[in-house]
Design a protein around this motif. Structure first.
Motif, PDB file in Angstrom:
ATOM      1  N   GLU A   1       0.810  -1.207   0.000  1.00  0.00           N
ATOM      2  CA  GLU A   1       0.000   0.000   0.000  1.00  0.00           C
ATOM      3  C   GLU A   1       0.845   1.260   0.000  1.00  0.00           C
ATOM      4  OE1 GLU A   1      -3.857  -1.680   2.422  1.00  0.00           O
ATOM      5  OE2 GLU A   1      -2.328  -0.528   3.453  1.00  0.00           O
TER       6      GLU A   1
ATOM      7  N   VAL B   1       2.145   2.883  -4.711  1.00  0.00           N
ATOM      8  CA  VAL B   1       1.669   2.530  -6.032  1.00  0.00           C
ATOM      9  C   VAL B   1       1.116   3.831  -6.598  1.00  0.00           C
ATOM     10  CG1 VAL B   1       0.036   1.206  -7.405  1.00  0.00           C
ATOM     11  CG2 VAL B   1       1.066   0.175  -5.398  1.00  0.00           C
TER      12      VAL B   1
ATOM     13  N   HIS C   1      -1.241   5.290  -7.886  1.00  0.00           N
ATOM     14  CA  HIS C   1      -2.640   5.157  -8.262  1.00  0.00           C
ATOM     15  C   HIS C   1      -3.150   6.358  -9.050  1.00  0.00           C
ATOM     16  CE1 HIS C   1      -3.593   1.476  -6.271  1.00  0.00           C
ATOM     17  NE2 HIS C   1      -3.148   1.903  -5.120  1.00  0.00           N
TER      18      HIS C   1
ATOM     19  N   MET D   1      -3.249   4.074 -13.972  1.00  0.00           N
ATOM     20  CA  MET D   1      -2.808   2.866 -14.654  1.00  0.00           C
ATOM     21  C   MET D   1      -1.808   2.159 -13.753  1.00  0.00           C
ATOM     22  SD  MET D   1      -0.330   4.455 -17.539  1.00  0.00           S
ATOM     23  CE  MET D   1      -1.623   5.536 -18.117  1.00  0.00           C
ATOM     24  N   GLN D   2      -1.604   0.926 -14.019  1.00  0.00           N
ATOM     25  CA  GLN D   2      -0.740   0.159 -13.145  1.00  0.00           C
ATOM     26  C   GLN D   2       0.698   0.225 -13.601  1.00  0.00           C
ATOM     27  OE1 GLN D   2      -2.368  -3.773 -12.631  1.00  0.00           O
ATOM     28  NE2 GLN D   2      -3.212  -3.047 -10.701  1.00  0.00           N
TER      29      GLN D   2
ATOM     30  N   GLU E   1       3.862  -1.181 -11.934  1.00  0.00           N
ATOM     31  CA  GLU E   1       4.233  -1.979 -10.773  1.00  0.00           C
ATOM     32  C   GLU E   1       5.696  -2.400 -10.760  1.00  0.00           C
ATOM     33  OE1 GLU E   1       1.494  -5.179 -10.833  1.00  0.00           O
ATOM     34  OE2 GLU E   1      -0.035  -4.050  -9.760  1.00  0.00           O
TER      35      GLU E   1
ATOM     36  N   ASP F   1       7.868  -1.439 -16.181  1.00  0.00           N
ATOM     37  CA  ASP F   1       6.722  -0.565 -16.453  1.00  0.00           C
ATOM     38  C   ASP F   1       7.146   0.901 -16.384  1.00  0.00           C
ATOM     39  OD1 ASP F   1       5.109  -2.768 -16.645  1.00  0.00           O
ATOM     40  OD2 ASP F   1       4.342  -2.620 -14.604  1.00  0.00           O
TER      41      ASP F   1
END
Ligand SMILES: [Zn+2]
Length: 107
Positions: free
Chosen positions: A4, A7, A9, A13-14, A16, A20
């Motif tokens: 948590e 990220v 957010h 979009m992700q 990770e 990426d």
């Protein structure tokens, strides 16, 4: 490891892994957080900060290395603390969100 803590957010979009982030042309730096959470004694905050090279990180950690784990692998060279914050910057996504941003960012 809750996942948590970090990220991005807000970008909707992700992102990770290091791979990426690289795909999105991310910039990052580390900041030492030493001295912020010692309740009893007064200690001087370190404030060490260093730009990190994402490509080098990928070479050493691999594309699939999770962003959330990066801070746990870093250490401050100045004070030796493991309380490291990793700050990410996604210029290509920022451009989309706020067209009025200056060329060099706010640091
Ligand atoms: Zn430090």
């Amino acid at each position: 490891m809750t996942g948590e803590e970090f990220v991005p957010h807000s970008y909707g979009m992700q992102i990770e892994t290091l791979g990426d982030a690289w795909y999105h042309d991310a910039r990052l730096w580390m900041a030492c957080a030493y001295g912020k959470r010692e309740g009893l004694k007064t200690i001087r905050e370190c404030w060490y900060r260093k730009d990190l090279d994402l490509e080098t990180l990928i070479c050493t950690r691999g594309r699939d290395f999770p962003l959330a784990m990066l801070a746990t692998r870093l250490r401050c060279p100045r004070c030796g603390s493991r309380q490291i914050r990793v700050v990410w910057n996604f210029p290509t996504l920022d451009k989309r969100n706020s067209a009025a941003a200056g060329p060099k960012g706010r640091g």
